[in-house]
Design a protein around this motif. Structure first.
Motif: not given
Length: 193
Positions: A137-164
């Motif tokens: 498995p692998g998961l990546s997050l890219s964005a139109r700007t070099p930064n994302v909101s703290k909320e988006h980052l936390e949601e993505f980290r939570a999803q990574l943890h869900c994937l193990g």
């Protein structure tokens, strides 16, 4: 009465301390608007992978940006990647992304190394890719700007943890190591040092 009031007042607190449930990753079903939405500049923000070649690469990438543009065929995208690997900015413009509309899959081809991914439904300014390389498995997050909101980052980290994935397996890039992105479809082949 006091016990009932205590129970009612304490219920919201008890509900918020539960472990969040892992939401499923829902792939995008490709339509005529999918590929045009992907074109342009993107900045790689965070990712994790259990696939050894990808893991080795994301460990040393401090910053990455890429430009997707139409390829020479309808179901092909050209990719120009700019990344800081250790202390060096490197530009690669030899890779392609093959688009398989029938199963909504993208395949990145670079020097005979391939990676297959599904585009995951998300905000229009985010690009979430769910990789499946040899059942790693692998998961990546890219964005139109070099930064994302703290909320988006936390949601993505939570999803990574869900994937193990553990914190040690998650790698975040930083804008402080930025390399200049070339102008779209020009300056191909340039390498910044």
């Amino acid at each position: 009465m006091l016990a009932t009031l205590t129970l009612l007042l304490g219920l919201p607190l008890a509900l918020t301390t539960e472990t969040p449930t892992c939401s499923p990753l829902i792939p995008v079903t490709f339509d005529n608007g999918t590929i045009p939405r992907l074109l342009g500049k993107w900045f790689y923000i965070i990712g994790a992978s259990k696939y050894p070649p990808h893991l080795e690469e994301i460990k040393v990438v401090k910053y990455a940006g890429f430009i997707l543009s139409p390829g020479s065929h309808e179901d092909e995208l050209d990719v120009v990647e700019v990344m800081r690997v250790n202390e060096t900015c490197v530009t690669r413009n030899s890779s392609k992304i093959q688009v398989f509309r029938e199963n909504s899959t993208l395949m990145h081809v670079d020097n005979n190394v391939t990676a297959t991914a599904k585009l995951i439904q998300s905000d229009k300014d985010l690009l979430i890719l769910n990789y499946s390389s040899d059942n790693f498995p692998g998961l990546s997050l890219s964005a139109r700007t070099p930064n994302v909101s703290k909320e988006h980052l936390e949601e993505f980290r939570a999803q990574l943890h869900c994937l193990g994935f553990t914190e040690e397996e998650i790698f975040l890039t930083s804008e402080q190591y930025a390399c200049p992105l070339p102008v779209e479809k020009t300056d191909e082949g340039d390498t910044e040092s």
